[in-house]
Each structure stands twice: as C-alpha cells, then as structure tokens.
Design a protein around this motif. Structure first.
Motif, PDB file in Angstrom:
ATOM      1  N   ARG A  43       0.900  -0.852   0.045  1.00  0.00           N
ATOM      2  CA  ARG A  43       0.083   0.208   0.223  1.00  0.00           C
ATOM      3  C   ARG A  43       0.858   1.851  -0.093  1.00  0.00           C
ATOM      4  O   ARG A  43       0.386   1.971   0.630  1.00  0.00           O
ATOM      5  CB  ARG A  43      -1.060  -0.185   1.478  1.00  0.00           C
ATOM      6  CG  ARG A  43      -1.907  -1.223   1.094  1.00  0.00           C
ATOM      7  CD  ARG A  43      -2.963  -0.440   0.952  1.00  0.00           C
ATOM      8  NE  ARG A  43      -4.434  -1.687   0.615  1.00  0.00           N
ATOM      9  CZ  ARG A  43      -4.707  -2.115  -0.312  1.00  0.00           C
ATOM     10  NH1 ARG A  43      -3.948  -1.764  -1.348  1.00  0.00           N
ATOM     11  NH2 ARG A  43      -5.276  -3.188  -0.236  1.00  0.00           N
ATOM     12  N   ASP A  51       3.658   4.481  -2.793  1.00  0.00           N
ATOM     13  CA  ASP A  51       3.007   4.953  -3.874  1.00  0.00           C
ATOM     14  C   ASP A  51       2.927   4.281  -5.202  1.00  0.00           C
ATOM     15  O   ASP A  51       1.931   4.190  -5.859  1.00  0.00           O
ATOM     16  CB  ASP A  51       4.930   5.392  -3.963  1.00  0.00           C
ATOM     17  CG  ASP A  51       5.279   6.302  -3.274  1.00  0.00           C
ATOM     18  OD1 ASP A  51       4.701   6.834  -2.520  1.00  0.00           O
ATOM     19  OD2 ASP A  51       6.669   6.707  -3.462  1.00  0.00           O
ATOM     20  N   GLN A  90      -0.965   3.285  -4.094  1.00  0.00           N
ATOM     21  CA  GLN A  90      -1.433   4.734  -5.146  1.00  0.00           C
ATOM     22  C   GLN A  90      -1.798   4.937  -6.577  1.00  0.00           C
ATOM     23  O   GLN A  90      -3.297   5.329  -7.421  1.00  0.00           O
ATOM     24  CB  GLN A  90      -1.211   6.477  -3.987  1.00  0.00           C
ATOM     25  CG  GLN A  90      -1.598   6.044  -2.548  1.00  0.00           C
ATOM     26  CD  GLN A  90      -1.036   6.738  -2.664  1.00  0.00           C
ATOM     27  OE1 GLN A  90       0.032   7.229  -2.997  1.00  0.00           O
ATOM     28  NE2 GLN A  90      -0.589   6.751  -0.850  1.00  0.00           N
ATOM     29  N   ASN A 121      -3.229   2.707  -8.224  1.00  0.00           N
ATOM     30  CA  ASN A 121      -5.954   2.860  -7.770  1.00  0.00           C
ATOM     31  C   ASN A 121      -5.743   3.121  -8.909  1.00  0.00           C
ATOM     32  O   ASN A 121      -7.164   4.362  -8.936  1.00  0.00           O
ATOM     33  CB  ASN A 121      -5.699   3.251  -6.665  1.00  0.00           C
ATOM     34  CG  ASN A 121      -5.367   1.211  -5.979  1.00  0.00           C
ATOM     35  OD1 ASN A 121      -5.072   0.846  -6.398  1.00  0.00           O
ATOM     36  ND2 ASN A 121      -5.214   2.135  -4.375  1.00  0.00           N
ATOM     37  N   SER A 122      -4.890   4.609  -8.625  1.00  0.00           N
ATOM     38  CA  SER A 122      -5.749   6.273  -9.478  1.00  0.00           C
ATOM     39  C   SER A 122      -6.142   5.839 -10.728  1.00  0.00           C
ATOM     40  O   SER A 122      -6.366   6.801 -11.634  1.00  0.00           O
ATOM     41  CB  SER A 122      -5.122   7.158  -8.840  1.00  0.00           C
ATOM     42  OG  SER A 122      -3.314   7.108  -9.617  1.00  0.00           O
TER      43      SER A 122
END
Length: 1564
Positions: A877, A879, A882, A885-886
């Motif tokens: 979980r 960089d 993220q 996920n984006s």
C-alpha cells in the motif's frame, strides 16, 4: 694545383694571363673571342669528375635495398633488360677505351695519366649503374632519383666536349679516330639510357597497384612533370569523372595511417598541456584563497578548502552562472606541436625544395642585367647572348620544377592535416562527456569540421611563407643595394611604413572575422533547427517568424562582411601602391642625391625585376599572417573541443558477482558536474535473466537511471556494476540512413534464421510488406519515412538481433499501438518472449504488463521509493498501490486475461512450426489471429525461399544485379552538375551584383592597366636618356619631368584600383543578400516531400559552404581574374612593342596554352564537384553519429563508426588529392609556356640586337619574367572562379525547387472561420510521392461540429496521413476536404494552418526562450501565455525557473524531459485555441499521470471544438462520440464506441486486446 693537373692531362688546364710575358693571342683566355671554347684538360678532368663524384657519393644509399629489403625481387621487365643491356654496352666502351690506352701506352712513350684513369673510373661507374638497376628491383618504384640526376649531369657536362670535338672535326681532319668514335658511342648510349629511364618501369607484381595509383610506380621524369596524371586529365576531358575514376590514395596518405601517428603525438602533447592546466588552476586557487584569507577567513579553513579542491581536480570551478562556460580554462598550446611532430618529414622536404627555388629566383635578375649589358654593348660576342638566353630558360624551368614539388608537398600537408583533425574531432565526439557535449551544439561541432579544419588546411598550404618571405625580402634588399646603393633605403622606408598600416588592417579584420564566425554559427544553428523541425513549422505556419530571425542575423553578418570588404580593398590598394611607390622612391632618391647618378637600363630593370621578386613575399606575408590569426582562432576552438573531458565511465564496474547482473551501490549521479543529483543513493540488485520494470511519474528520473547505467552521466558517489554486454533501446528511436536490414543488423554478421525470428517477433513482417522494397528499403535521415511505431520496432529489433546479455529498454512500447505492444511483450520482452533468458530492464508507462514482470522499481524524484514484485507492492500500500488505484480498476481483471492469453500462445508456439494453426484452436480474437496467420504464411514463404537460396550458389546472387524497385531509394544521389558551368550562372551572379556595378568595376581595372603600361613605357624612355646624354650633364627639368610623370601614373593606377574594389565590395554584398534571401524563402516554401527525400546535411551544406563561397570567395575570384587577365594582356603588349616578331611566337604558345587549359578545366571542375559531393557524407555521418551517441556507445560500436568515418574521409581525400595533383600537372605545363616566353623574348632581343635600345629590352624581358606567374594564376583563377560559381548554381538549384501552394491566396477565408468545425471528406485520395501507391484510397466521411472522433488502426493504416491531409502537407490526388463549407484546397496554406491546431507526435522545440516556443509572432499577451501554461500544468514548473518565460530552451529542447516537452506542445495548442484540434498520438511518450492531465485538459479546454484523436491506447478514445477504424487506407468501421463494441468487428477485437470490455470502465 693547375701545374699538377697539366702534368696529369699532358696539356694546358686553363689559360691565365701571364703578365710578365706580353699578352700574345695564344695566351689570351679561350673565352674572350668569338669562337670561345674550354681547354681539353679542363674538359677531361672537371667535366668528367663532377657527375661521377655525384654518383659515387650517393650510390651506397641506392644500394641499401639489396642488403635491407625483406621483400623478394620483382620479376624482370622489358625495360629493365633494355637498361641493363645499354649499361653493359657502356661498360664495354669503357673497357675498350682502357684497352686502347694500354695498347697505345706500351707501343710508344708514356701517355698522360688521364687516359688510363678516366676509363677505369667509368668501368667502376657503369658497374655501379648495373648494381643500382638490380637493387631497385626490390622497390615498388623501380627508378632511381640518383641515377636520373646523374644522367642529366653527365649529358649536360658532355655537351661541351661534344661541341668541341664536332667543331674540331669540321676544321681539321680528326687526329684520334678511335677515341672520337668511342666518345660519341658512349654519349649516344647515355642519351638512350636517359630516355629509357623516362618511362615507368612497372613489374608484373606491381601492375595491380599501378592500376589503382600509377604514382607509386611512376618514373622520376613522370613524377617531376606529373605525367602519370595525364590519363585522368584526358579521361576527364572525354567524359565527366566519377569517383570510381579517381585513383586510390597511397597507403601513407590514408586517414587511418595519418591519424594513427597524429593521435600518438596528440596524446603526449595533451598530457603535457593538462599538467600545465593543473598548475594554472592551482595558482588561481591560491590567489582566490589568498583573497578569501584576506577577507577574514581563518587559516585552517582555507587549508581545508585547498585540500578539498585538490581532492577533486576533475571539478572545474564555474565562475558565476550561465554564459561563463565559454571562458572555462582548457589545455592550451598543444595542437601545433602535435601537428608539427606528425608531419615533420613533409616539412623538411618542402623546405629543401623551397630553398632551391628561392635561390634560383635571384638568378634571373642577374641574367637580365647581363643581357641588357650585352644588348647595350656593341662589342660583345654573339655566343654570350645565346648563352644568357639558354641560362634564363634553364633557370626558369628548374625553378618551376622545384616550386611545383614544393607546392605538391604543401597541399598534401594541407589535406593530411585536415584529415587528421576531422578524424580527431570525430573520435572525440564518440568519447566526450555529456558536460562537454552540452558546451557545443551539433551545428558548432560540424562547423569545427567544415570551417576550422579547412582553415588549417589553407594555412598549411602557405606555412613556409613564414620563413621564406623574410628570406626573399632580405636577399632582394642585398641585391638592390648592389644596384642602387643607399637609395634603396628610401624604398625600404616606404615598405616599413606600410607594415603598421597593414597590422592595423589585419587586427580590424580579425575582430570582424570573429564576430562573423559567431553570426555564422548562430545562423547555422537556427537553420539546423528549422530543418529538423520543419514539419512543426509547416503545421503551425511559423515559417515567417523564423525567416525573420534568420534574415536579421544574416543582415548583421552582411554588415560585417561589407566592413571586411572595405578593409580588404584598402589593403589591396596599399599593396598595389607598394611596389610602385617603392620603385618611385628609390629611383627618385637615386637620381636626386647626386647628379652623376644616371638611371640606365641595367639599373632600372634589374631593380624592377628585383622589386617584382620582392612583391610576392611582401604580399604573401600579411596574408599568411592574417591567415595565421584566423587559424589561431580555429586552433583555440579545436583545442578546447579536443582537450575537453572524456566520458568518465569509472563508476561503471565490470566485476564478476555471482547471481547479479546489474548492481547499483549507493549510486548518485548528475548531468552536470556541479548540478543537482538526478539519481540519488540508488541501491539495487538485478538478478540475471529477470525482467525488471521501472515506473514513476514524468521527471522522476527513469531515463536518467538508464543514462547512468550507460555511463553517460557524471558520478558523484557510489558505482554501478554491470556484468555482460549491453543492448539499448532509447526512448526516441535512433535510425540510421541505411537500409532497414542494415539498421537491424547494426554491423553484425547476418544469420538468416535468427534475423527472420527477430523480424517476426518484433511484428515487422506486415510493415515489410508495406515498404516498397521490403527490408532493402532505404530509410531516410532520422528514419523519416517510417512511422513512430515502426521506428521503435526497428530499434527494438536491432537490440534483439544483437544478442546481448543485458537489455535496457527505455519505454519502447510507448510509440506502438496497444495490440502491437501486446504482441511485442509476448514475443519479445515477456516471460515467454525471445529474450526470456536475458536480463531486461524495462522503463514503462503502461500498467497492463506489470503483473508479469519479476520485479518493479518505483522511482520518485530520482530515488527508489520501493521495489518488489507486483503482488508485494500492492500489499505494501505504498506509492505504487496509490499509483495503480488512481489508474483504472480494470487492471487486475485485464491482468488475469493477459496471463491466460499468454499461456495459450505458449502452447501454440510449441506446436509444429510449419503447421498453420487452425482458427478454432482457442478463443483468440481476430486481430491476433490474423497476425498469427500472416506470420505463419510468411514463415512458410520465408523458409521456402531460404532453402531455395541456400541451394543455388552464392555466386549467382552476386552476378544478378538487384532490381531497383520504384520507391526503394528514398534519398536520391546528390545531383552533380556535369559539363561546363553554364554562362548563365555568371550572368545570374552579375545580375545579382547589378550590371551597372559590374560594368564600372571592369572599367576601373582597364583604366588601372592602361596607367600601368604607361608608367612602364615611360620608365623605359627615362632609362634611354642615359644613352642620349652620355657625356653631358643631365638637365634638371628633364629629370623632374621624368620623376613627376612616373609618380602621377603610378598613383592613378592605385586610385583606379581602389575605386574598382570598393564598387565590387558593394556589388558583392548585394549579390550575397539577394541569393541568400531567395534560397531561404524558397526552402521554407517547398513541400514536405522535399525534406523527406533530401538529407538535411545537403541543405545545410547549401547554407553553409555555398553561401560562404558566394559571400567571400566569388568576389575575390572575380577580382583576381580581372587582374590576371589584364596583367597578361598588358605584358604581351609590351613584349610585342619591343620585338614585333614575338607576335609570331605568341600564336603557337597560345594554342598550346589553350589546349592544356581546355583539358585541365573540365577535369578540375569535376574534381572540385566530386570534392563537395563526397564532403556532404562526412558531415551527415557525423551528425548522425552525434545524435545516436548513446546507442553507439551502449552497443560498443565506436570502432566500427570510426572506420566508417575513415572510409568516407578517404573517398573525399582521394578527390581532393587528385585535384591538387591536377593543379600541379597544369602548373608545370603552363610554367613551361612561361619559360618559353622568356626564352623567345630574350632570343629575339639577342638576334635583333643592333636595332634595339637597352631600355626596351629590359622592359620586355622583365615583363616576360613576370608573365609565368600571371599565366599560372590566370588558369588557377579561371578554374577557381568556375568551381566557385558552382555555388551559385547549387544555390540556384534549390531556389528552383517546386514550391508548395502559396501561403496566402486571393481567396481569403471569412473572419473567424472555421466557426463550427465541421469536416467533410469527399472521396479523398492521396499519395506521398507521384511514383508511389495511394495511401488513402478514397475516403468519404463527415465529422460534425464539436464532435470528438477517435481514429484507430494498425501502423501504416493511414492514420497519420489523415492529419497530413487536413494540413495539406500532402495535396490530394483526388476528392476534397471541406471544412465549414469551404474547400480547403482553394485557400492559402497559412490561412488553413493557422486556423487548425495540432499536438504533434514528436514534441519539437526550438532554441530560444520558452515564450518564443509558444508564441513566435508575439501575438498573445503574457497573461494569455500564463493561462495556457496553467492549463497545461506547467505553470508551477515555469514559475520556479529563474528566468520564467524567458527561460532558454536548449537545442532540440534537451533541457526539458520528453513529458514536459509534450506539455509545452499542449500549451501551444491551448494558446491557439482553434476550432479544430488534431491530437497525433500525443500521449505516446508520456506516463499515465501526464496522460491523464492531458486528457482532462483537452476534455475541458476543447469541449466546444472538434477533436480528432489519433490513438494508440484505446482507452483514450473510448469516450469519443465516434471512432473511425482505418485499415490500409480505407475506413472499415465508423460509429460510436458502444455500437462498435457490440458489433464484434475489428474494433471490438482491438478493444478485447487492450482489455476493454465496455465503455464505462474506461472513463478515468
């Protein structure tokens, strides 16, 4: 002494006046009577022993090859046998003579000793000759210089006894018949031997070498007169020469050999210079420390600073910010030393020739003096006159031979210096560090090659004038003192006064010259950029802005040029005045000092011919000095460049570490030595055979990490260990100008099976079908005729074929379509690809492949933030999570799918290679199916063709010429204009100058020469006064009149010349301006296809070399030509006035002159053209090398490129060398004509002695002595003018290239058009070039107002062609495009292009400010520009820059990352805000974040515009209103994405490939 000799000969040795006895006729010298002769004893001793002595002293050196030579003797030739037979016969005559003497000696009282010794000496000599002939069989050139000289000496000295014997035989009966006969037999044999040695003796072994270069085996006579070269001259006269006709270079002149020695000397010299540099730096540091210490810095601290600085000697101190890089210290004063050492033998030899020549120069005036005395003296014997005439002739011939050998050596030196410098610059470019590379742009480096190396070449040609000129000046003064006594000082004073004037002029010119070099560099830099980014200029209609920029620089350049020409005309004026003022001053002073001093013909004309000798060194010295000054500027530039730092790869280790392929240990790297670290403390270990992905946002240092591994960056600390060989695929593919196949093989051997495998894996098979000649298609410079995706795949194929251990891939999948990317990943990069067992480091932006890599490295701001496998990073979980996920929720789903697909593929691959997979084999989508089916069909065909090829013998393949397929050759061979330069070219140039100007310039020259002839005739009349007023006082007013008129004529001569040169300077500048304007404006208006088929090097050459020629060389050539022409006419006139019979001689000499000229000029012209044509490839190849440096270094192919450069250099050297020899060939023949002119004018003066005054004879012969040089110059200048006028021709050729449609036409579109942005294609067809197939085959479609349309399709389907058509880069072959009801073909190009906007595929930026790059016309306010930057997400970045909008963008935008460049292009589009926006694969080189930025910006900012997106990643266009699917130039599907997905057609297959199932999942 003479008594001993008389006893030895048995007769008188020399007649001396015995004053005790009354001088009876018997005792009088044999010479002081009409039938003069030398005593027999003198003939038998001195005349025999001198030649023999010469041979005996030098023979041992000739016999060396027998003892030393390793090679075996070459076989016998006819010539050799003839020589040996003749020498044996000579030996027999000598033996006969000796036997005769012995027989006679025994018969009666003893004979004089000479009759025994001479035959014995001759026997030894002829044995020596036999030996030397044999010894020369070990050498390539089988003729001996020593023997040749010996024959000449022996024959010359033999003439005297020869004529004695003949005269005696005619008077009385012959006393000693046997010796008489033997002498003539011996003389005849020697003459024959001399003639035979004039032919080249070529052994069968040397035949081949002689075919390639006859010079190696040429005989001495042939070498001295350059007769071996005649074959080329005749050939060149019959047909235009090709480079194949030019002879090969000798081994010692090849670039490799020259450069090897130069490099050795250069290294030692640079080492010394660098030691000096360190000393200088230390001193400077001490000084700085002292001042700092004074400023209150404690002692200890300053010590620390010193220690620190000692530790880092590599780091150079930067004084202040930007702009100081040019003042950086560099190793100095080593280049000349290195060159001197390298070319020492050449220099020594040329010095020897020059010395002999300079000595002989002073013999002619002395002979002239004797001749005038002879004509004035009625009592003199006739034989004296003939002797002087013959001596004058011989001196002239010998002088000419020495001079030509000297020149030949000098010019050879010049070309060799140039070759070694270019080779050095090239090698330096391959090894230089990135910091040094930043200091000089590609343009500047090419300039080092073209301009600066050329300067050195020109300088080397005249370098000996530096010592020879002063020597000649001193000797002239000594002789003049003898003539005129102290009055010479007056003349000297004038000369000395002229020196400071000249110094001043030289200094001024230097300042201007340096300034002009800067202007030229600047102009060429912009020009280079314009040509590189010409497509952008056209698409944005920015040509006028750049045209203005270039013309502004050009205006400064011309202003300086005019000043330079003024200075030049003043110095020419000074120099014309000089010889004349000098003679005026000397004569006037001489006559005025003392009334008894009367100027007679001997004094005047001997002085004048000495002044003429003086004239050349006086004129040369300042020229050489100014050339030295220019060379000095070049020397500094070259020393800075060649002494710059090399790439420091010490941070890259190659140690064996088991279980590690690449290991980073706390690696910290930066681009510039004192810059910020771009890669920070990276510690990584990459295992052999793993696939590692490097991800991160734009500017996070991914590409820098790659550069660090390649050793292109400066190391701060830590190191990288790399085990094994590298292959590298750069982000922007680098493609050579060669065939596609050569690009892939990249110098490796061809392994057909591997090659086919690679081509298939890299998905190049379908492309090969599309290309006109398959893999033999020639690819233009920078890969211009390939699409971005094709370039990238070729670049990848090159790496794969190269079979390295470690693959560094800098985002190779960005430029290709999604399904091709998938194919590449599966077949090449992925776990099942060709490279599965290699270590692969993949920089990537595409997420879909990440699940399949072994390890992922996440970079943030140059440091590794985390690394591990896909699953671990997701679990962390951090960089990365993220980041994922984006970007899309569909990734996992896609990943599963992909893995499944890959497994299937794997299963299939293991099946039978030859068997075509059935369609029902698995749930594979249509596109991959077709891909596979195509591939397997191809495979079968290929396999079949391979097996067939291998059965037929290779020989057959060589016999069959390759059939040229239309369109295979992209780049046409540079047109070499053949035949005579059209007269219209001269007219065109004169018209550009202005016909009025031209006329008055010519008139000025005519007037100058009228004055010149006048002053000469006046002088001749003046000297005859000496006879007239022989025994009376010379009237004063007569004297003053003589001086006055002489002075007035001289001054008017100089004034006319000044007038002419100033006018010509103005005219020339006008011509330069006009021609450059025409050329530039046309080049900016030619269609894009011209740039595709013409290498930039060739266009740049027009702007650099040819414009330089028009600016500086042609005006000089024109002036010199007029000067020489008038000079010759006036000289011939004066000789004819003295001896009218001379006109009869002029005719045959004129005919000979004309023929030589006629033959020569056509050859010389072709050679000069070949030179300029073979020169372009040197620069193109260099430019290409510099742009592909990182690739060449990564593969370690420096050596191959060096050899390639040597090859190109040698081809050019060959034509230059041939041209030099052609000049010498000509000069020898012309100077012979000149010598004949001198001989005949002297001979005629001797014959008509009684009717002539001394003055007129002096005038005629001193003019004749001058004519040789002028004749020579006339031809040289004519051919130079003709060669240089070719520049006008070449410039003209590019001003006549067909232009594209006009920028603005009568029909202007309405204001605010296009207001709606509707586009209609009506049966639109287009092709790239007339001879090629259609690319778009009749497209009909409609794009509504503000509609968003995505265009997809495989590479080569015609997507990019579509944009080219909208901008009319390609003109329609049929049909039309209508925008808002207006047919775009009816309006001007700028009206069209300014109203459309494009974000192009490759972001191109230009040197200049950031603002200039966004808005070159300054149409928008700063607020608008900032607004655009804000929308493009660059505002924060630009605000942080120190100069903000004025931030200077470096060449090609190097100082911004590729992503930032793309954003700048977006800002450009935002600023334009046109109604229609075309996005051409703009998202290719950008990571997902930037991509996301760009997409959102476009959606918001261009909501009310029509947007056409040419996409690679399908999800960028899933929210379009409609999608256009293209295939092979047709539209196959055109509908909304939703409908297309349901339709199960081409599009849905592609979507499935990209892992897109429905439109909803893709909205980001």
């Amino acid at each position: 002494m003479s008594a001993a000799l008389e006893e030895f000969c048995g007769s008188v040795f020399w007649w001396f006046y015995d004053l005790t006895v009354l001088p009876c006729p018997q005792n009088d010298s044999f010479l002081a009577r009409p039938d003069a002769d030398l005593p027999v004893c003198f003939q038998q001793t001195v005349l025999v022993w001198i030649p023999l002595g010469f041979l005996w002293v030098l023979a041992p050196w000739q016999l060396l090859p027998m003892c030393k030579s390793k090679s075996k003797k070459s076989s016998l030739t006819k010539l050799y046998i003839i020589k040996q037979v003749l020498a044996t016969l000579l030996l027999l005559t000598a033996v006969a003579e000796l036997v005769l003497a012995i027989i006679e000696g025994t018969g009666q009282d003893s004979l004089p000793a000479v009759l025994y010794t001479n035959p014995s000496l001759y026997i030894v000599t002829w044995l020596l000759v036999l030996l030397i002939h044999d010894a020369r069989r070990f050498c390539l050139c089988r003729d001996s210089v020593v023997l040749f000289c010996f024959w000449i000496l022996s024959l010359l000295f033999g003439i005297l006894p020869f004529q004695s014997l003949v005269r005696r035989a005619l008077q009385d009966p012959i006393s000693d018949v046997p010796r008489f006969v033997l002498f003539f037999i011996s003389y005849g044999l020697q003459l024959l031997l001399f003639l035979v040695s004039g032919f080249s003796d070529i052994s069968p072994e040397a035949k081949e070498i002689a075919e390639k270069n006859p010079e190696v085996t040429a005989s001495i006579l042939s070498s001295v007169t350059f007769e071996w070269y005649s074959r080329i001259v005749y050939k060149g006269h019959r047909k235009p020469l090709e480079i194949e006709d030019v002879w090969e270079l000798k081994d010692k002149d090849r670039t490799r050999t020259i450069y090897a020695t130069f490099e050795k000397n250069m290294k030692t010299a640079v080492k010394k210079a660098q030691a000096e540099l360190e000393k200088r730096k230390r001193k400077k540091r001490r000084r700085e420390c002292d001042t700092e210490h004074m400023n209150g810095m404690s002692k200890a601290q300053s010590q620390d600073v010193l220690v620190l600085e000692e530790k880092q000697p590599k780091k150079k101190k930067k004084k202040g910010g930007k702009g100081d890089s040019s003042h950086k210290d560099y190793p100095k004063k080593w280049l000349m030393k290195a060159l001197f050492k390298t070319f020492l033998p050449n220099l020594v030899l040329s010095v020897a020739f020059k010395l002999v020549h300079d000595g002989l120069v002073f013999v002619s005036p002395q002979l002239l003096k004797l001749l005038i005395a002879f004509v004035s003296d009625a009592e003199a014997f006739a034989w004296q006159g003939y002797l002087y005439s013959i001596l004058l002739f011989l001196t002239a011939v010998l002088q000419s031979l020495c001079l030509q050998q000297y020149f030949n050596l000098c010019f050879q030196l010049g070309t060799n210096v140039r070759a070694s410098l270019i080779a050095a610059i090239y090698k330096k470019a391959l090894t230089m560090s990135s910091a040094t590379r930043k200091e000089s742009t590609v343009g500047e480096t090419v300039n080092l090659m073209s301009a600066d190396a050329q300067r050195f070449m020109d300088m080397a040609n005249f370098v000996h004038q530096l010592w020879s000129s002063p020597l000649q000046i001193i000797l002239s003064i000594v002789f003049l003192w003898g003539e005129l006594g102290p009055s010479v000082l007056a003349g000297l004073a004038v000369m000395v006064l002229l020196i400071p004037i000249n110094g001043f002029l030289v200094n001024k010119s230097k300042v201007i010259q340096v300034r002009n070099m800067k202007n030229k560099d600047e102009r060429m830099k912009i020009m280079g950029e314009v040509l590189n980014g010409i497509k952008i200029l056209k698409l944005f209609a920015w040509e006028p802005s750049f045209e203005k920029r270039i013309n502004e620089i050009r205006a400064c350049e011309l202003k300086d040029l005019l000043k330079f020409s003024y200075l030049q005309s003043v110095s020419i004026f000074v120099f014309t005045c000089a010889p004349f003022l000098v003679s005026l001053a000397s004569f006037a002073v001489y006559v005025l000092v003392d009334e008894n001093n009367v100027l007679d013909a001997q004094k005047a004309f001997t002085s004048i011919s000495l002044f003429n000798v003086l004239r050349f060194p006086m004129a040369m010295l300042p020229l050489v000095l100014s050339s030295l000054v220019q060379t000095n500027v070049s020397k500094e530039r070259l020393e800075r460049y060649l002494g710059g730092e090399d790439l420091d790869t010490s941070a890259i280790h190659h140690d064996l570490i088991p279980g590690s392929a690449v290991r980073f240990s706390e690696a910290t790297f930066t681009w510039e030595q004192d810059g910020n670290a771009v890669i920070r403390d990276v510690t990584l270990d990459i295992k052999p055979g793993s696939l590692v992905a490097v991800v991160g946002a734009v500017g996070s240092g991914k590409s820098s990490l790659v550069s660090a591994m390649l050793g292109e960056m400066e190391n701060i600390k830590g190191h990288i260990n790399i085990q094994g060989s590298l292959a590298y695929v750069p982000q922007q593919a680098w493609i050579q100008n060669a065939t596609l196949k050569d690009n892939i093989l990249f110098g490796s051997e061809l392994d057909e099976a591997r090659y086919q495998k690679v081509i298939k894996a890299c998905a190049l098979l379908p492309d090969l079908e599309l290309l006109p000649a398959g893999d033999q298609t020639e690819i233009g410079e920078k890969g211009i005729n390939l699409s971005g995706g094709q370039k990238q795949r070729v670049s990848l194929a090159r790496a794969v074929y190269n079979d390295a251990d470690i693959y560094i891939l800098d985002d190779p999948l960005s430029a290709v379509d999604a399904h091709v990317g998938k194919h590449l990943f599966e077949h090449v990069l992925g776990p099942k690809g060709l490279l599965q067992n290699k270590t692969r480091i993949l920089v990537t932006h595409s997420i879909s492949f990440l699940p399949q890599v072994d390890n992922i490295v996440v970079l943030v701001a140059g440091a590794v933030s985390e690394h591990g496998s896909y699953s671990t990073l997701l679990a962390n979980r951090g960089d990365f999570a993220q980041f994922l996920n984006s970007y899309g929720s569909q990734e996992e789903d896609a990943a599963e799918k992909t893995t499944a697909a890959v497994d299937l593929d794997g299963a299939e691959e293991q099946g039978d290679e030859g068997m075509e997979p059935c369609v029902e084999e698995g749930p594979d989508d249509v596109v991959t199916m077709t891909l596979k089916r195509e591939a397997s069909i191809h495979r079968k065909e290929f396999n079949r063709s391979i097996s067939m090829q291998s059965t037929t013998s290779v020989k057959k393949a060589q016999e069959e010429p390759v059939k040229k397929i239309k369109g295979q050759k992209l780049i046409e061979k540079e047109a070499v204009e053949t035949g005579k330069v059209k007269f219209s070219m001269y007219l065109r140039y004169l018209r550009a100058v202005g016909l009025g100007f031209s006329f008055w310039v010519a008139m000025g020259y005519v007037a100058q020469y009228v004055a010149y002839v006048g002053s000469s005739l006046w002088l001749s009349a003046w000297t005859d006064d000496a006879e007239r007023y022989q025994n009376q006082t010379y009237p004063v007013q007569q004297r003053d009149l003589r001086i006055g008129v002489f002075g007035a004529l001289g001054v008017s001569q100089a004034l006319f010349l000044l007038l002419a040169t100033i006018l010509s300077a103005h005219g020339a500048m006008r011509a330069s301006r006009i021609l450059h304007e025409q050329l530039l404006s046309n080049i900016l208006r030619v269609p894009m296809s011209f740039f595709d088929t013409t290498p930039t090097g060739r266009i740049v050459n027009r702007f650099a070399k040819d414009i330089f020629t028009v600016d500086e060389t042609i005006p000089m050539s024109f002036r010199s030509w007029l000067n020489c022409f008038m000079g010759i006419i006036s000289t011939l006139l004066m000789i004819a006035l003295a001896t009218p019979f001379f006109t009869i001689v002029i005719v045959p000499l004129g005919i000979f002159y004309y023929f030589v000229l006629h033959f020569y000029i056509s050859t010389s012209r072709q050679l000069r053209r070949l030179d300029s044509v073979t020169r372009s490839p040197i620069y193109s190849h260099f430019g290409e090398t510099v742009s592909g440096l990182s690739v060449i270094r990564a593969y370690g192919h420096q050596q191959r490129f060096l050899q390639q450069n040597e090859k190109t250099m040698d081809i050019n050297q060959k034509s230059v060398y041939s041209w030099i020899v052609s000049n010498r060939w000509l000069a020898i023949r012309l100077e012979f004509v000149g010598s004949l002119v001198v001989f005949f004018s002297a001979l005629l003066a001797v014959i008509s002695k009684h009717s002539l005054e001394g003055g007129i004879v002096g005038l005629s012969i001193s003019s004749a002595l001058n004519v040789t040089q002028t004749l020579n110059w006339l031809v040289r200048v004519s051919s130079e003018l003709e060669t240089n006028i070719v520049a006008v021709e070449r410039v003209h050729e590019y001003t006549k290239v067909k232009r594209e449609a006009p920028w603005v036409t009568e029909k202007r579109p309405p204001h605010g058009w296009p207001s709606k942005g509707e586009i209609d294609f009506v049966d639109y067809k287009v092709r790239y070039r007339p001879e090629l197939e259609l690319v778009l085959q009749g497209i009909t479609c409609n794009i509504g107002s503000t509609e968003k349309v995505g265009v997809v399709g495989r590479t080569g389907a015609g997507k990019s062609s579509l944009t080219n058509c909208l901008f009319r880069v390609l003109e329609a072959a049929g049909g039309k495009i209508i925008i808002d009801g207006l047919d775009i073909a009816t309006i001007g190009l700028h009206d069209l292009r300014q109203n459309l906007t494009i974000i192009p595929q490759d972001p191109v930026l230009f040197t200049g400010t950031l603002r200039m790059n966004l808005d070159p016309f300054d149409q928008y306010t700063d607020e608008e520009v900032w607004k655009a930057l804000e929308l493009a997400h660059l505002k924060t970045y630009v605000q942080e820059l120190p100069e903000r909008l004025q931030h200077i963008v470096s060449e090609g935008g190097e100082n911004l990352s590729v992503g930032q460049r793309q954003l700048v292009c977006l800002a450009r589009a935002l600023l334009r805000k046109a109604k229609i926006l075309i996005l051409d694969e703009a998202t290719a080189a950008v990571d997902l974040e930037t991509d996301h930025l760009i997409q959102t910006t476009i959606r918001s900012a261009f909501a009310d515009c029509t947007v056409l997106t040419i996409a690679h990643r399908l999800h960028t266009i899933m929210d379009s209103n409609r999608v256009m699917v293209m295939h092979a130039g047709k539209i196959v599907e055109y509908d909304s994405p939703e409908k297309l997905l349901q339709k199960q057609g081409v599009f849905s297959a592609m979507a499935k490939d990209a892992g897109i199932t429905n439109t909803e999942t893709t909205t980001l």
